[in-house]
Scaffold this motif. Structure first.
Motif, PDB file in Angstrom:
ATOM      1  N   GLY A 112     -35.376  -4.937   1.304  1.00 25.55           N
ATOM      2  CA  GLY A 112     -36.181  -5.784   0.442  1.00 25.55           C
ATOM      3  C   GLY A 112     -37.793  -5.630   0.509  1.00 25.55           C
ATOM      4  N   THR A 113     -38.141  -5.117   1.560  1.00 26.53           N
ATOM      5  CA  THR A 113     -39.653  -4.831   1.772  1.00 26.53           C
ATOM      6  C   THR A 113     -39.915  -3.480   1.446  1.00 26.53           C
ATOM      7  OG1 THR A 113     -39.797  -6.467   3.659  1.00 26.53           O
ATOM      8  CG2 THR A 113     -41.706  -4.989   3.281  1.00 26.53           C
ATOM      9  N   VAL A 149     -54.573  -7.913  -1.908  1.00 22.80           N
ATOM     10  CA  VAL A 149     -53.673  -6.878  -2.040  1.00 22.80           C
ATOM     11  C   VAL A 149     -53.402  -6.187  -0.616  1.00 22.80           C
ATOM     12  CG1 VAL A 149     -53.062  -4.452  -3.064  1.00 22.80           C
ATOM     13  CG2 VAL A 149     -54.062  -6.447  -4.519  1.00 22.80           C
ATOM     14  N   ARG A 150     -54.584  -6.011   0.063  1.00 23.61           N
ATOM     15  CA  ARG A 150     -54.701  -5.436   1.383  1.00 23.61           C
ATOM     16  C   ARG A 150     -53.776  -6.306   2.352  1.00 23.61           C
ATOM     17  NH1 ARG A 150     -60.144  -3.513   0.348  1.00 23.61           N
ATOM     18  NH2 ARG A 150     -60.834  -5.671   1.421  1.00 23.61           N
ATOM     19  N   GLY A 206     -49.000  -7.107   5.517  1.00 26.33           N
ATOM     20  CA  GLY A 206     -47.807  -7.926   5.891  1.00 26.33           C
ATOM     21  C   GLY A 206     -46.480  -7.118   5.629  1.00 26.33           C
ATOM     22  N   SER A 207     -46.603  -6.486   4.496  1.00 23.22           N
ATOM     23  CA  SER A 207     -45.259  -5.669   4.229  1.00 23.22           C
ATOM     24  C   SER A 207     -44.981  -4.699   5.128  1.00 23.22           C
ATOM     25  CB  SER A 207     -45.288  -4.973   2.667  1.00 23.22           C
ATOM     26  OG  SER A 207     -45.343  -6.094   1.855  1.00 23.22           O
ATOM     27  N   LYS A 236     -43.469  -6.368   8.039  1.00 22.98           N
ATOM     28  CA  LYS A 236     -42.151  -6.614   8.000  1.00 22.98           C
ATOM     29  C   LYS A 236     -41.068  -5.561   7.933  1.00 22.98           C
ATOM     30  CE  LYS A 236     -42.845  -9.363   4.148  1.00 22.98           C
ATOM     31  NZ  LYS A 236     -42.459 -10.308   3.099  1.00 22.98           N
ATOM     32  N   LEU A 237     -41.714  -4.460   7.536  1.00 20.97           N
ATOM     33  CA  LEU A 237     -40.867  -3.372   7.457  1.00 20.97           C
ATOM     34  C   LEU A 237     -40.575  -2.864   8.954  1.00 20.97           C
ATOM     35  CD1 LEU A 237     -39.603  -1.208   5.584  1.00 20.97           C
ATOM     36  CD2 LEU A 237     -41.528   0.141   5.985  1.00 20.97           C
ATOM     37  N   VAL A 238     -41.495  -2.919   9.685  1.00 19.71           N
ATOM     38  CA  VAL A 238     -41.506  -2.228  11.290  1.00 19.71           C
ATOM     39  C   VAL A 238     -40.490  -3.303  11.897  1.00 19.71           C
ATOM     40  CG1 VAL A 238     -42.877  -2.170  13.417  1.00 19.71           C
ATOM     41  CG2 VAL A 238     -43.695  -1.194  11.445  1.00 19.71           C
TER      42      VAL A 238
END
Length: 79
Positions: free
Chosen positions: A21-22, A47-48, A53-54, A57-59
């Protein structure tokens, strides 16, 4: 299969969902410059923050998938 293996699979599945999702949201950001459901007049700080945050979340998702696979290998689920 016991409850431990089911819990490990559940943790890995949550991690995989986070990664997919991310990753899709980051791909859209890379193509269009905006995240899904982000207003077009969003400030650069917003945006930054969304980008930071994205990536976090991916990590976390990758870590959960790796931990799930490692625990499944430890209990002998792969042979």
């Amino acid at each position: 299969m016991g409850y431990l293996e089911i819990a490990i699979i559940f943790v890995g599945a949550i991690g995989a969902a986070l990664v997919l999702g991310t990753g899709a949201a980051l791909l859209r950001y890379r193509r269009t410059g905006a995240f899904p459901n982000q207003p077009t007049d969003a400030s650069p700080e917003a945006v930054r923050g969304a980008l930071r945050g994205s990536v976090l979340k991916l990590v976390i998702g990758v870590a959960l998938v790796a931990a799930g696979l490692r625990m499944l290998a430890g209990v002998g689920a792969f042979g």
